[in-house]
Design an enzyme around this catalytic site. Structure first.
Site, mmCIF file in Angstrom:
data_model
loop_
_atom_site.group_PDB
_atom_site.id
_atom_site.type_symbol
_atom_site.label_atom_id
_atom_site.label_comp_id
_atom_site.label_asym_id
_atom_site.label_seq_id
_atom_site.Cartn_x
_atom_site.Cartn_y
_atom_site.Cartn_z
ATOM 1 N N GLU A 1 110.264 18.451 -81.399
ATOM 2 C CA GLU A 1 111.203 17.562 -80.710
ATOM 3 C C GLU A 1 111.585 18.127 -79.355
ATOM 4 O O GLU A 1 111.231 19.259 -79.005
ATOM 5 C CB GLU A 1 112.465 17.371 -81.562
ATOM 6 C CG GLU A 1 113.223 18.665 -81.828
ATOM 7 C CD GLU A 1 114.326 18.513 -82.874
ATOM 8 O OE1 GLU A 1 114.466 17.429 -83.460
ATOM 9 O OE2 GLU A 1 115.041 19.494 -83.103
ATOM 10 N N HIS B 1 112.399 23.276 -88.292
ATOM 11 C CA HIS B 1 111.532 22.213 -88.780
ATOM 12 C C HIS B 1 110.121 22.735 -89.035
ATOM 13 O O HIS B 1 109.654 23.642 -88.344
ATOM 14 C CB HIS B 1 111.464 21.068 -87.766
ATOM 15 C CG HIS B 1 112.797 20.508 -87.382
ATOM 16 N ND1 HIS B 1 113.690 20.028 -88.308
ATOM 17 C CD2 HIS B 1 113.386 20.369 -86.169
ATOM 18 C CE1 HIS B 1 114.781 19.596 -87.675
ATOM 19 N NE2 HIS B 1 114.615 19.800 -86.384
ATOM 20 N N ARG C 1 117.861 23.474 -93.461
ATOM 21 C CA ARG C 1 119.087 24.133 -93.021
ATOM 22 C C ARG C 1 119.060 25.601 -93.410
ATOM 23 O O ARG C 1 118.831 25.940 -94.572
ATOM 24 C CB ARG C 1 120.319 23.475 -93.646
ATOM 25 C CG ARG C 1 120.561 22.056 -93.203
ATOM 26 C CD ARG C 1 121.952 21.582 -93.653
ATOM 27 N NE ARG C 1 122.013 20.128 -93.597
ATOM 28 C CZ ARG C 1 121.928 19.339 -94.660
ATOM 29 N NH1 ARG C 1 121.810 19.874 -95.859
ATOM 30 N NH2 ARG C 1 121.971 18.042 -94.525
ATOM 31 N N HIS D 1 117.160 26.532 -84.328
ATOM 32 C CA HIS D 1 117.967 25.896 -83.289
ATOM 33 C C HIS D 1 119.179 25.201 -83.902
ATOM 34 O O HIS D 1 119.238 24.970 -85.113
ATOM 35 C CB HIS D 1 117.144 24.860 -82.516
ATOM 36 C CG HIS D 1 116.649 23.738 -83.389
ATOM 37 N ND1 HIS D 1 115.539 23.863 -84.216
ATOM 38 C CD2 HIS D 1 117.112 22.477 -83.593
ATOM 39 C CE1 HIS D 1 115.351 22.729 -84.861
ATOM 40 N NE2 HIS D 1 116.289 21.870 -84.515
#
Length: 322
Positions: A120, A103, A198, A178
């Protein structure tokens, strides 16, 4: 005048190629299909949750924000600039491996208009024996070696795999490569963003039967090759009546608490509080009301709620703004 009270929401469910039906274990009424995500508390163009309890039942979180803003969300939780509620709270059912992804940070120049970066954290609610996640790059990987591995199909050799069990927690700052893998159910607290790049998706088709889009150049651009400060921990040390701090970021603080009987607490006028019920059941009590709770439910406690009590036997996550 509507007095503040703990808000419970109807989740927005998302079908994903890697999803399943595990969220039904929490008593959630899932639509048909491979449900990978429950957006439990959401105020985003791609999904907004609506209140199901009390006087404001039927109103979306966006409507609550517009009507009560700073008073209910707190001085830190109400932003005239970005507008939206600052966090997105999800439950994820990983029936299959998620794509390997990364991200961006808030300042990435190619962010979609109006979007934020995405830092996150995960709290593992359930994990099948042998379950694992992908958590960061191996030491020494740089942009050139990552690009080469993506071109020749050897990218999995550059990624760190970590075994997981229920109660594990992972902080994932923007820039950390991740992936959740098959056999885990997690609670996710994140910036209010839906931007994912992605890197690799196992060459599988999406729900429409076509290959899912990869975002190679963006992924290479935003990856933090020297590490972004990702941390993980076991949480077995949590004791009743004390908060165990799991993650601290510029965007949220997340803590774990165990309720064994009755626990008196108080909100802070600077920030709302989000409670995620990981296990157990009981009642939330505040001046003028009470609300039963059970595992899998999430509550938004307004900053001006004041004193409240959690009764029962339960494991909770508490999130608020730093």
């Amino acid at each position: 005048m509507t007095l503040p009270y703990p808000l419970k929401f109807q989740p927005e469910f998302k079908e994903r190629v890697w999803g399943g039906r595990a969220l039904e274990k929490f008593g959630l009424d899932l639509p048909e299909g491979h449900i990978g995500e429950g957006w439990m508390i959401a105020d985003h163009p791609n999904g907004t949750s609506a209140v199901v309890n009390g006087e404001l039942a039927g109103k979306g979180l966006d409507e609550i924000r517009e009507a009560y803003g700073r008073e209910w969300f707190g001085s830190k939780g109400h932003s005239e600039a970005s507008g939206r509620f600052p966090l997105l709270i999800k439950l994820l059912d990983c029936n299959d491996n998620l794509s390997v992804q990364v991200h961006p940070t808030d300042d990435y120049e190619r962010l979609p208009k109006g979007e934020l970066g995405k830092t996150e954290m995960w709290y593992v609610l359930e994990a099948e024996p042998g379950a694992k996640i992908i958590y960061g790059l191996k030491e020494g990987v740089n942009r050139e070696s990552l690009r080469q591995a993506l071109e020749d199909g050897s990218v999995m050799e550059l990624l760190q795999e970590v075994p997981v069990s229920a109660g594990d927690t992972f902080y994932i700052p923007a820039g950390t490569v991740h992936a959740l893998c098959a056999g885990v159910v997690v609670a996710e607290i994140q910036q209010n963003s839906d931007t994912t790049y992605r890197i690799y998706d196992y060459d599988r088709p999406g729900l429409d039967g076509k290959p899912r889009e990869l975002h190679i150049e963006d992924s290479l651009n935003v990856t933090a090759y020297e590490g972004a400060g990702a941390t993980s921990m076991k949480t077995d040390g949590a004791v009743p009546g004390e908060w165990l701090r799991l993650a601290v970021s510029p965007y949220f603080i997340v803590e774990k608490g165990i309720v064994n009987g009755s626990w008196g607490l108080e909100t802070n006028p600077e920030s709302f509080t989000v409670l995620v019920v990981c296990e157990g059941s009981g009642h939330l009590l505040w001046e003028g009301g009470s609300q039963p709770y059970s595992a899998g439910e999430c509550y938004l406690l307004p900053a001006n709620l004041g004193a409240y009590t959690i009764e029962g036997q339960a494991t909770l996550l508490r999130s608020y703004l730093p």
